[in-house]
Design a protein around this motif. Sequence first.
Motif, PDB file in Angstrom:
ATOM      1  N   HIS A 312       1.628  15.129  23.424  1.00 26.01           N
ATOM      2  CA  HIS A 312       0.872  15.261  24.675  1.00 26.01           C
ATOM      3  C   HIS A 312      -0.595  14.923  24.435  1.00 26.01           C
ATOM      4  O   HIS A 312      -1.223  15.434  23.506  1.00 26.01           O
ATOM      5  CB  HIS A 312       0.978  16.687  25.224  1.00 26.01           C
ATOM      6  CG  HIS A 312       2.381  17.120  25.489  1.00 26.01           C
ATOM      7  ND1 HIS A 312       3.075  16.766  26.629  1.00 26.01           N
ATOM      8  CD2 HIS A 312       3.233  17.853  24.731  1.00 26.01           C
ATOM      9  CE1 HIS A 312       4.297  17.276  26.570  1.00 26.01           C
ATOM     10  NE2 HIS A 312       4.417  17.939  25.432  1.00 26.01           N
ATOM     11  N   SER A 313      -1.130  14.081  25.282  1.00 25.78           N
ATOM     12  CA  SER A 313      -2.540  13.716  25.172  1.00 25.78           C
ATOM     13  C   SER A 313      -3.423  14.932  25.449  1.00 25.78           C
ATOM     14  O   SER A 313      -3.148  15.721  26.360  1.00 25.78           O
ATOM     15  CB  SER A 313      -2.873  12.602  26.165  1.00 25.78           C
ATOM     16  OG  SER A 313      -4.265  12.385  26.215  1.00 25.78           O
ATOM     17  N   THR A 314      -4.483  15.068  24.666  1.00 21.74           N
ATOM     18  CA  THR A 314      -5.422  16.167  24.900  1.00 21.74           C
ATOM     19  C   THR A 314      -6.352  15.863  26.069  1.00 21.74           C
ATOM     20  O   THR A 314      -7.092  16.727  26.523  1.00 21.74           O
ATOM     21  CB  THR A 314      -6.244  16.438  23.628  1.00 21.74           C
ATOM     22  OG1 THR A 314      -6.818  15.213  23.174  1.00 21.74           O
ATOM     23  CG2 THR A 314      -5.375  17.024  22.530  1.00 21.74           C
ATOM     24  N   ARG A 315      -6.348  14.613  26.544  1.00 25.22           N
ATOM     25  CA  ARG A 315      -7.084  14.246  27.763  1.00 25.22           C
ATOM     26  C   ARG A 315      -6.075  14.157  28.896  1.00 25.22           C
ATOM     27  O   ARG A 315      -5.082  13.445  28.787  1.00 25.22           O
ATOM     28  CB  ARG A 315      -7.782  12.902  27.579  1.00 25.22           C
ATOM     29  CG  ARG A 315      -8.858  12.920  26.496  1.00 25.22           C
ATOM     30  CD  ARG A 315      -9.459  11.541  26.316  1.00 25.22           C
ATOM     31  NE  ARG A 315     -10.056  11.073  27.558  1.00 25.22           N
ATOM     32  CZ  ARG A 315     -10.548   9.842  27.725  1.00 25.22           C
ATOM     33  NH1 ARG A 315     -10.473   8.961  26.744  1.00 25.22           N
ATOM     34  NH2 ARG A 315     -11.088   9.485  28.873  1.00 25.22           N
ATOM     35  N   MET A 316      -6.305  14.843  29.979  1.00 28.28           N
ATOM     36  CA  MET A 316      -5.295  14.959  31.020  1.00 28.28           C
ATOM     37  C   MET A 316      -5.078  13.689  31.816  1.00 28.28           C
ATOM     38  O   MET A 316      -3.989  13.436  32.301  1.00 28.28           O
ATOM     39  CB  MET A 316      -5.665  16.110  31.964  1.00 28.28           C
ATOM     40  CG  MET A 316      -5.571  17.483  31.313  1.00 28.28           C
ATOM     41  SD  MET A 316      -3.957  17.785  30.551  1.00 28.28           S
ATOM     42  CE  MET A 316      -2.936  17.814  32.024  1.00 28.28           C
ATOM     43  N   PHE A 327       1.620   4.992  18.302  1.00 27.82           N
ATOM     44  CA  PHE A 327       2.504   4.091  17.560  1.00 27.82           C
ATOM     45  C   PHE A 327       1.840   3.524  16.309  1.00 27.82           C
ATOM     46  O   PHE A 327       2.534   3.132  15.362  1.00 27.82           O
ATOM     47  CB  PHE A 327       3.031   2.999  18.489  1.00 27.82           C
ATOM     48  CG  PHE A 327       4.009   3.541  19.483  1.00 27.82           C
ATOM     49  CD1 PHE A 327       5.263   3.978  19.077  1.00 27.82           C
ATOM     50  CD2 PHE A 327       3.669   3.671  20.817  1.00 27.82           C
ATOM     51  CE1 PHE A 327       6.158   4.513  19.977  1.00 27.82           C
ATOM     52  CE2 PHE A 327       4.552   4.208  21.731  1.00 27.82           C
ATOM     53  CZ  PHE A 327       5.810   4.630  21.306  1.00 27.82           C
ATOM     54  N   ASP A 328       0.518   3.519  16.268  1.00 31.12           N
ATOM     55  CA  ASP A 328      -0.167   3.147  15.022  1.00 31.12           C
ATOM     56  C   ASP A 328       0.189   4.120  13.905  1.00 31.12           C
ATOM     57  O   ASP A 328       0.296   3.726  12.735  1.00 31.12           O
ATOM     58  CB  ASP A 328      -1.691   3.144  15.237  1.00 31.12           C
ATOM     59  CG  ASP A 328      -2.184   1.874  15.909  1.00 31.12           C
ATOM     60  OD1 ASP A 328      -1.387   0.920  16.020  1.00 31.12           O
ATOM     61  OD2 ASP A 328      -3.370   1.843  16.326  1.00 31.12           O
ATOM     62  N   VAL A 329       0.373   5.383  14.256  1.00 34.10           N
ATOM     63  CA  VAL A 329       0.726   6.392  13.247  1.00 34.10           C
ATOM     64  C   VAL A 329       2.111   6.102  12.673  1.00 34.10           C
ATOM     65  O   VAL A 329       2.309   6.132  11.447  1.00 34.10           O
ATOM     66  CB  VAL A 329       0.682   7.810  13.849  1.00 34.10           C
ATOM     67  CG1 VAL A 329       1.195   8.842  12.834  1.00 34.10           C
ATOM     68  CG2 VAL A 329      -0.728   8.155  14.293  1.00 34.10           C
ATOM     69  N   PHE A 330       3.069   5.805  13.549  1.00 34.64           N
ATOM     70  CA  PHE A 330       4.421   5.506  13.061  1.00 34.64           C
ATOM     71  C   PHE A 330       4.438   4.223  12.228  1.00 34.64           C
ATOM     72  O   PHE A 330       5.162   4.130  11.228  1.00 34.64           O
ATOM     73  CB  PHE A 330       5.400   5.412  14.231  1.00 34.64           C
ATOM     74  CG  PHE A 330       5.686   6.734  14.869  1.00 34.64           C
ATOM     75  CD1 PHE A 330       6.637   7.578  14.328  1.00 34.64           C
ATOM     76  CD2 PHE A 330       4.984   7.157  15.991  1.00 34.64           C
ATOM     77  CE1 PHE A 330       6.902   8.819  14.903  1.00 34.64           C
ATOM     78  CE2 PHE A 330       5.237   8.389  16.567  1.00 34.64           C
ATOM     79  CZ  PHE A 330       6.193   9.222  16.013  1.00 34.64           C
ATOM     80  N   GLU A 331       3.639   3.251  12.622  1.00 32.47           N
ATOM     81  CA  GLU A 331       3.556   2.016  11.844  1.00 32.47           C
ATOM     82  C   GLU A 331       2.952   2.279  10.473  1.00 32.47           C
ATOM     83  O   GLU A 331       3.423   1.758   9.455  1.00 32.47           O
ATOM     84  CB  GLU A 331       2.715   0.973  12.591  1.00 32.47           C
ATOM     85  CG  GLU A 331       2.626  -0.351  11.847  1.00 32.47           C
ATOM     86  CD  GLU A 331       1.822  -1.389  12.604  1.00 32.47           C
ATOM     87  OE1 GLU A 331       1.690  -2.505  12.086  1.00 32.47           O
ATOM     88  OE2 GLU A 331       1.317  -1.075  13.694  1.00 32.47           O
ATOM     89  N   GLU A 363      -1.134  13.730  11.433  1.00 28.38           N
ATOM     90  CA  GLU A 363      -2.039  12.701  11.952  1.00 28.38           C
ATOM     91  C   GLU A 363      -2.037  12.677  13.479  1.00 28.38           C
ATOM     92  O   GLU A 363      -3.076  12.450  14.109  1.00 28.38           O
ATOM     93  CB  GLU A 363      -1.663  11.336  11.377  1.00 28.38           C
ATOM     94  CG  GLU A 363      -2.751  10.311  11.545  1.00 28.38           C
ATOM     95  CD  GLU A 363      -2.818   9.321  10.394  1.00 28.38           C
ATOM     96  OE1 GLU A 363      -3.327   8.216  10.643  1.00 28.38           O
ATOM     97  OE2 GLU A 363      -2.383   9.641   9.285  1.00 28.38           O
ATOM     98  N   LEU A 364      -0.863  12.895  14.078  1.00 27.45           N
ATOM     99  CA  LEU A 364      -0.795  12.936  15.540  1.00 27.45           C
ATOM    100  C   LEU A 364      -1.633  14.096  16.092  1.00 27.45           C
ATOM    101  O   LEU A 364      -2.252  13.983  17.151  1.00 27.45           O
ATOM    102  CB  LEU A 364       0.656  13.076  16.006  1.00 27.45           C
ATOM    103  CG  LEU A 364       1.548  11.847  15.836  1.00 27.45           C
ATOM    104  CD1 LEU A 364       3.000  12.202  16.143  1.00 27.45           C
ATOM    105  CD2 LEU A 364       1.086  10.703  16.738  1.00 27.45           C
ATOM    106  N   ARG A 365      -1.677  15.217  15.367  1.00 27.22           N
ATOM    107  CA  ARG A 365      -2.415  16.395  15.838  1.00 27.22           C
ATOM    108  C   ARG A 365      -3.929  16.178  15.834  1.00 27.22           C
ATOM    109  O   ARG A 365      -4.664  16.965  16.434  1.00 27.22           O
ATOM    110  CB  ARG A 365      -2.063  17.600  14.976  1.00 27.22           C
ATOM    111  CG  ARG A 365      -0.679  18.166  15.258  1.00 27.22           C
ATOM    112  CD  ARG A 365      -0.489  19.539  14.620  1.00 27.22           C
ATOM    113  NE  ARG A 365       0.839  20.063  14.919  1.00 27.22           N
ATOM    114  CZ  ARG A 365       1.871  19.974  14.081  1.00 27.22           C
ATOM    115  NH1 ARG A 365       1.726  19.382  12.896  1.00 27.22           N
ATOM    116  NH2 ARG A 365       3.044  20.470  14.429  1.00 27.22           N
ATOM    117  N   LEU A 366      -4.393  15.111  15.203  1.00 26.98           N
ATOM    118  CA  LEU A 366      -5.825  14.805  15.217  1.00 26.98           C
ATOM    119  C   LEU A 366      -6.299  14.403  16.613  1.00 26.98           C
ATOM    120  O   LEU A 366      -7.476  14.530  16.937  1.00 26.98           O
ATOM    121  CB  LEU A 366      -6.139  13.689  14.224  1.00 26.98           C
ATOM    122  CG  LEU A 366      -5.898  14.012  12.743  1.00 26.98           C
ATOM    123  CD1 LEU A 366      -6.158  12.778  11.872  1.00 26.98           C
ATOM    124  CD2 LEU A 366      -6.771  15.180  12.299  1.00 26.98           C
TER     125      LEU A 366
END
Length: 443
Positions: A312-316, A327-331, A363-366
Amino acid sequence: MQVWKFGGTSVGKPERMKSIRDLVTADDTRKIVVLSALSGSTNALLSIGEALSQGDKKAAFSKIDELFAHYETFIAELFVTEEGLAEGKKIIEKEFSFISSLANVNIYTPRQDKKMVAEGEILSTQLFAAYMKEQGESVVLLPALEFMSIDADGEPEFAKIGEKLSAILLNQAEQILVTQGFICRNPRGEVDNLKRGGSDYTASLIGGAIKAEEIQIWTDIDGMHNNDPRIVTRTFPVRELLFEEAAELAYFGAKILHPSTITPAKMGGVPVRLKNTMAPEAPGTLITSKISGGAEIKAIAAKDNITAIYVHSTRMLNAYGFLRKVFDVFEKYKTPVDMITTSEVSVAVTIDNSERLEEISAELRLFADLEENDRNQSIICIVGNFLADNAGIAIKILEAVKHIPIRMISYGASEHNISLLVDSVHKNDALEALNEGLFKFDQ
């Protein structure tokens, strides 16, 4: 020229190997015959390598002796003349001498392990070619290590394979050309393997590269079935599939074919036919770029060991670049994504390899909030012809599984695939319900 591949169970017993000879010589078509290792051999060789990696030479040599005894029994039943048996003994003695030399080292390396595992295919092809010669057939052995290669990323060098193999074939007049599946050379010239898809992949690479008339994959089941016959009560073989449909089914769990197999055949425009060594008269399944028609819904497959990740995006609102960052993280961690569903502020994805899950999550939690991951999920893939103007398909599917909780749905990205994510405890029930709800059976 056709390319025929036979797996380990098809060559696992002497009588099976003899039946392959009958199959490939039944007509005058020239064939490249791709063989896997004898069933059980690859596991035995891996077990020898594991013992050596642990420094247990005594156990390794005991396993080598046990495997050699198996091959002694095999050739005694395969060959019918003294000359043939002598040639069989010569082959296994030479190869097991090499296996022993790999084992008789102070440090056992991954490089040696790949040589060890390759011996399964090297043995099966030499024995089959020798048996064919004993029977007076027109046959030659084409070592795969002379033309099958991969690049630095482990990907097959399709163009180079075609060039090398075409040059070799110019100098061969035999009707049957036997080669190994699975094995290849890497950019350093070392023995390596194709990893994904094994011998099926070899057959497809060869067939696509030389633009063969047809690639035939021979197994112990009558083509690709409309559902998993190990789970579902009533199934039937699907006679025709598009390349795209077969690729979706293979990727999402249909065990008869590895998804990598489809691509080289499609690139070369070469049809793939799945056949049954136990019932060679059965038509099997033809996979090609065009089919004569058929039902909207063709088949169902399921893929297990899936993990769902909810981000979930931290920006609404107006989260520019959010999906790209996800998807950069998964790559970065070389982890492919299977299913995706999105809204403006959140994305749900599934992966089948959770090896790097902790690093991905950190990394996603950043830049995002994560729900607790759903593990032990299954993707159920329904494959067919789902053109945009075909009304009612989704309703049929959802009606069939209305009693089963569904975590995600993917529909629209492909004209050939509708995917559902369910908890694995519901997988068997879902497969059975979809089978009864989507296909017509005579009562």
